[in-house]
Design a protein around this motif. Sequence first.
Motif, mmCIF file in Angstrom:
data_model
loop_
_atom_site.group_PDB
_atom_site.id
_atom_site.type_symbol
_atom_site.label_atom_id
_atom_site.label_comp_id
_atom_site.label_asym_id
_atom_site.label_seq_id
_atom_site.Cartn_x
_atom_site.Cartn_y
_atom_site.Cartn_z
ATOM 1 N N ARG A 1 2.651 -6.814 -0.819
ATOM 2 C CA ARG A 1 3.555 -6.057 -1.674
ATOM 3 C C ARG A 1 3.595 -6.559 -3.106
ATOM 4 N NH1 ARG A 1 9.913 -4.416 -0.518
ATOM 5 N NH2 ARG A 1 10.278 -3.423 -2.559
ATOM 6 N N ASP A 2 3.600 -7.884 -3.304
ATOM 7 C CA ASP A 2 3.775 -8.402 -4.660
ATOM 8 C C ASP A 2 2.618 -8.052 -5.579
ATOM 9 O OD1 ASP A 2 2.217 -10.087 -3.093
ATOM 10 O OD2 ASP A 2 2.784 -11.889 -4.178
ATOM 11 N N ASN A 3 1.474 -7.722 -5.033
ATOM 12 C CA ASN A 3 0.341 -7.321 -5.872
ATOM 13 C C ASN A 3 0.415 -5.855 -6.287
ATOM 14 O OD1 ASN A 3 -0.771 -9.830 -5.925
ATOM 15 N ND2 ASN A 3 -2.325 -9.432 -4.378
ATOM 16 N N PHE A 4 1.368 -5.104 -5.713
ATOM 17 C CA PHE A 4 1.541 -3.693 -6.069
ATOM 18 C C PHE A 4 2.901 -3.444 -6.700
ATOM 19 C CE2 PHE A 4 -1.744 -3.845 -2.928
ATOM 20 C CZ PHE A 4 -2.650 -2.863 -3.315
ATOM 21 N N ASP A 5 3.826 -4.364 -6.501
ATOM 22 C CA ASP A 5 5.166 -4.259 -7.074
ATOM 23 C C ASP A 5 5.556 -5.616 -7.655
ATOM 24 O OD1 ASP A 5 7.800 -3.824 -7.742
ATOM 25 O OD2 ASP A 5 8.517 -3.605 -5.670
ATOM 26 N N PRO A 6 5.130 -5.899 -8.900
ATOM 27 C CA PRO A 6 5.381 -7.224 -9.500
ATOM 28 C C PRO A 6 6.857 -7.576 -9.606
ATOM 29 C CG PRO A 6 3.733 -5.999 -10.748
ATOM 30 C CD PRO A 6 4.333 -5.031 -9.778
ATOM 31 N N THR A 7 7.747 -6.573 -9.583
ATOM 32 C CA THR A 7 9.174 -6.857 -9.702
ATOM 33 C C THR A 7 9.767 -7.368 -8.388
ATOM 34 O OG1 THR A 7 9.838 -4.592 -9.097
ATOM 35 C CG2 THR A 7 9.370 -5.035 -11.428
ATOM 36 N N TRP A 8 9.019 -7.237 -7.311
ATOM 37 C CA TRP A 8 9.550 -7.616 -5.991
ATOM 38 C C TRP A 8 9.954 -9.094 -5.957
ATOM 39 C CZ3 TRP A 8 7.542 -11.195 -2.482
ATOM 40 C CH2 TRP A 8 8.171 -11.225 -1.232
ATOM 41 N N VAL A 9 9.171 -9.961 -6.574
ATOM 42 C CA VAL A 9 9.426 -11.401 -6.488
ATOM 43 C C VAL A 9 10.729 -11.801 -7.168
ATOM 44 C CG1 VAL A 9 6.968 -11.945 -6.331
ATOM 45 C CG2 VAL A 9 8.077 -11.918 -8.566
ATOM 46 N N LYS A 10 11.222 -10.971 -8.089
ATOM 47 C CA LYS A 10 12.418 -11.336 -8.842
ATOM 48 C C LYS A 10 13.659 -11.402 -7.963
ATOM 49 C CE LYS A 10 10.648 -9.383 -13.182
ATOM 50 N NZ LYS A 10 10.878 -8.389 -14.256
ATOM 51 N N THR A 11 13.699 -10.636 -6.905
ATOM 52 C CA THR A 11 14.876 -10.604 -6.037
ATOM 53 C C THR A 11 14.569 -11.069 -4.612
ATOM 54 O OG1 THR A 11 14.440 -8.270 -5.506
ATOM 55 C CG2 THR A 11 15.927 -8.733 -7.355
ATOM 56 N N ALA A 12 13.322 -11.418 -4.329
ATOM 57 C CA ALA A 12 12.936 -11.799 -2.970
ATOM 58 C C ALA A 12 13.489 -13.170 -2.599
ATOM 59 C CB ALA A 12 11.415 -11.792 -2.833
ATOM 60 N N ALA A 13 14.019 -13.287 -1.396
ATOM 61 C CA ALA A 13 14.516 -14.577 -0.919
ATOM 62 C C ALA A 13 13.372 -15.548 -0.656
ATOM 63 C CB ALA A 13 15.328 -14.375 0.361
ATOM 64 N N ARG A 14 12.212 -15.000 -0.306
ATOM 65 C CA ARG A 14 11.022 -15.817 -0.033
ATOM 66 C C ARG A 14 9.857 -15.227 -0.840
ATOM 67 N NH1 ARG A 14 11.191 -18.365 5.308
ATOM 68 N NH2 ARG A 14 9.063 -17.663 5.758
ATOM 69 N N PRO A 15 9.831 -15.458 -2.139
ATOM 70 C CA PRO A 15 8.821 -14.824 -2.991
ATOM 71 C C PRO A 15 7.392 -15.248 -2.673
ATOM 72 C CG PRO A 15 10.032 -16.502 -4.208
ATOM 73 C CD PRO A 15 10.762 -16.306 -2.919
ATOM 74 N N TRP A 16 7.223 -16.319 -1.933
ATOM 75 C CA TRP A 16 5.902 -16.801 -1.544
ATOM 76 C C TRP A 16 5.404 -16.155 -0.248
ATOM 77 C CZ3 TRP A 16 6.690 -19.023 3.201
ATOM 78 C CH2 TRP A 16 7.989 -19.455 3.479
ATOM 79 N N ASP A 17 6.239 -15.290 0.351
ATOM 80 C CA ASP A 17 5.915 -14.735 1.667
ATOM 81 C C ASP A 17 6.079 -13.215 1.676
ATOM 82 O OD1 ASP A 17 5.164 -14.848 4.338
ATOM 83 O OD2 ASP A 17 7.186 -15.254 5.063
ATOM 84 N N PRO A 18 5.290 -12.504 0.866
ATOM 85 C CA PRO A 18 5.477 -11.054 0.763
ATOM 86 C C PRO A 18 5.037 -10.307 2.018
ATOM 87 C CG PRO A 18 3.509 -11.721 -0.409
ATOM 88 C CD PRO A 18 4.204 -12.991 -0.002
ATOM 89 N N PRO A 19 5.671 -9.170 2.278
ATOM 90 C CA PRO A 19 5.224 -8.303 3.366
ATOM 91 C C PRO A 19 4.058 -7.436 2.895
ATOM 92 C CG PRO A 19 7.089 -7.309 2.283
ATOM 93 C CD PRO A 19 6.852 -8.638 1.586
ATOM 94 N N LEU A 20 3.591 -6.575 3.783
ATOM 95 C CA LEU A 20 2.576 -5.596 3.424
ATOM 96 C C LEU A 20 3.225 -4.351 2.839
ATOM 97 C CD1 LEU A 20 0.247 -5.598 6.585
ATOM 98 C CD2 LEU A 20 0.057 -7.004 4.526
ATOM 99 N N VAL A 21 2.490 -3.637 1.997
ATOM 100 C CA VAL A 21 2.871 -2.282 1.640
ATOM 101 C C VAL A 21 2.395 -1.363 2.763
ATOM 102 C CG1 VAL A 21 2.837 -2.706 -0.837
ATOM 103 C CG2 VAL A 21 0.730 -1.974 0.308
ATOM 104 N N ASP A 22 2.836 -0.112 2.720
ATOM 105 C CA ASP A 22 2.486 0.822 3.795
ATOM 106 C C ASP A 22 0.972 0.976 3.936
ATOM 107 O OD1 ASP A 22 5.134 1.203 4.410
ATOM 108 O OD2 ASP A 22 5.321 3.109 3.328
#
Length: 259
Positions: A24-45
């Motif tokens: 996800r973080d490679n498609f939504d750079p803003t995701w890491v700003k609010t993620a509790a675990r920014p080093w552990d992104p999920p997949l996008v659909d």
Amino acid sequence: MTSNDVVPGRFDQNVIIMRHGDRRDNFDPTWVKTAARPWDPPLVDEGKARAYRVGLELRNSLGFPIHRVFVSPFLRCVETASEAVSALCSAGDGGVDQSNVKVSIEYGLCEMLNEAAIRPQCAPKDGKFPFNISELEAMLPAGTVDASAEKIYPEMPSWGEAVSASRSRYGHIIQALADKYPSENLLLVTHGEGVGTSVSTFMKDADVYEVNYCAYSHVRRTIDFDESGSHTSGTFQLLTVPHTTGIGFLTRSSLADGV
């Protein structure tokens, strides 16, 4: 053939080493700003869909069953394994029956724990990478989890491991899991560097320059079992052809020949 059904004779052991899907973080750079675990992104659909498609490809084109799946504890890998295993276990014309596949989480398949792979601003401040294994196992298809499998690496590597150490770890875990389950074909779901290392480990003059999402390599060796259950193992050979499964690599011999 499984570990509980070993008969005298020759067995070709296959190991597939697969990268996770689109994170996800490679498609939504803003995701890491609010993620509790920014080093552990999920997949996008699309990453989940890609993982399922590759699972179907493995089910229908390999010509042999996958007996066991081992997966990095990072969320993107567990979600990839969930989709791929669902596809492996699906009914389909011409596919190999995968209904008995077992899945286990293995720390040795985890991401490189260094700044080359994880942005320093995203890494845990204390250098600890905690995972709730029970929660991760619950994400996998029902009936597939083998929680009893003893991990090769009982703990996560330490933060700051060198790239060379990470590559040695990937090479070791592939060989160690294969040696532990010599009568079974394995699927290992890991990270890009792990897939690249699988190519350069088993083709010594290979230079890997690209590993796409859900790319996978394929290695095979011959195992000879005697009547006592003992066995002798051959050397793994890389069967992957450049670009056919999402991995770009060249061999130094081909460069010398001008290929």
